[in-house]
Design an enzyme around this catalytic site. Structure first.
Site, PDB file in Angstrom:
ATOM      1  CB  ALA A  46      54.055  31.961  49.248  1.00 21.31           C
ATOM      2  CD  GLU A  47      52.711  27.129  50.959  1.00 21.97           C
ATOM      3  OE1 GLU A  47      51.960  26.327  50.740  1.00 21.97           O
ATOM      4  OE2 GLU A  47      53.777  26.988  51.628  1.00 21.97           O
ATOM      5  CB  THR A  48      46.981  27.414  46.560  1.00 21.27           C
ATOM      6  OG1 THR A  48      47.169  28.502  45.838  1.00 21.27           O
ATOM      7  CG2 THR A  48      45.378  27.267  46.489  1.00 21.27           C
TER       8      THR A  48
END
Length: 264
Positions: A46-48
């Site tokens: 979902a996120e880096t």
């Protein structure tokens, strides 16, 4: 060939395989935006979070597999966890800076990390046909914040049983949609959907609680609240409203650390 460290951390959970996984990539200097986006797409989380150490803290940015976002709570918590535990950091407070969201502090208190984020500015909005089409249940209230819509439902079971229509959600002009209701064992529950940002359903969304916390603080007439995000992985958060800031507390677990290799 250049080598960069990469961590994966489960945020807002006391045990592995719970909460929300985020990748964290420390950098000595910023890479091109296109390369940052490709790394995030390759990570397929979902996120880096990427960060670069500055003289007075860390500049931080967040990417989904498809876009850069203005704010991400769980990836900030994951980045702080990495800095505290694996990057030889001394102290119990980290100062992040985001060009899109300003100063973001993370404080360590025992084994819990506490995000200090600005309150979202949101306003009441009509439950339009476009919003109604997004779910099989009609909300009792609707709000629009800086990045997201927030839809309020009558009870926790509505949040659990609801059926999203991702085709219509993706058409909304927003990062995503928060749905929420009063909780049965916690003060409030929520879920978060953002197909337009490359995230079908986010397991735990720290930044959404900058909207949820002031809303439920007003409804329940209390400034300290417990929250649960009802994704399959579930997430547990402690929230506190303090003037124009929201404190969001949770724990994290390391899944892996390693290296990525990028051709020059």
């Amino acid at each position: 060939m250049k080598k960069y460290k990469l961590y994966q951390v489960d945020a807002f959970t006391e045990k592995l395989f719970g909460g929300n996984p985020a990748a964290v990539c420390p950098l000595d200097e910023w890479l091109d935006d296109d390369l940052l986006q490709k790394i995030a797409m390759e990570n397929n989380l979902a996120e880096t979070a990427f960060y670069v150490k500055q003289s007075d803290g860390y500049e931080i940015r967040w990417f989904t597999p498809s876009v850069e976002v203005d704010l991400c709570g769980h990836a900030t918590l994951a980045a702080a966890y990495v800095i505290f535990h694996y990057e030889d950091y001394e102290g119990d407070s980290i100062r992040f800076y985001s060009l899109r969201s300003g100063i973001l502090a993370v404080n360590r208190k025992y084994d819990e990390l506490i995000l200090d984020f600005p309150v979202d500015e949101f306003r009441s909005t009509s439950v339009t046909k476009e919003i109604e089409n997004c779910f099989d249940k009609k909300p009792v209230e609707a709000y629009k914040g800086k990045s997201d819509y927030m839809l309020v439902y009558e009870k926790e079971s509505d949040i659990i049983e609801i059926r999203p229509n991702f085709e219509f959600i993706a058409k909304l002009q927003a990062r995503g949609v928060i749905i929420t209701a009063k909780g049965e064992t916690v003060d409030f529950v929520s879920r978060f959907f953002a197909p337009q940002s490359g995230v079908i359903e986010d397991p735990v969304t720290g930044s959404a609680h900058t909207t949820l916390t002031p809303y439920w603080a007003g409804k329940l007439n209390k400034t300290e609240l417990t929250a649960m995000q009802l994704s399959n992985r579930k997430g547990h958060l402690r929230c506190k409203l303090s003037d124009k800031r929201v404190e969001i507390g949770g724990r994290a677990q390391l899944y892996f650390k390693g290296d990525i290799y990028i051709q020059d």
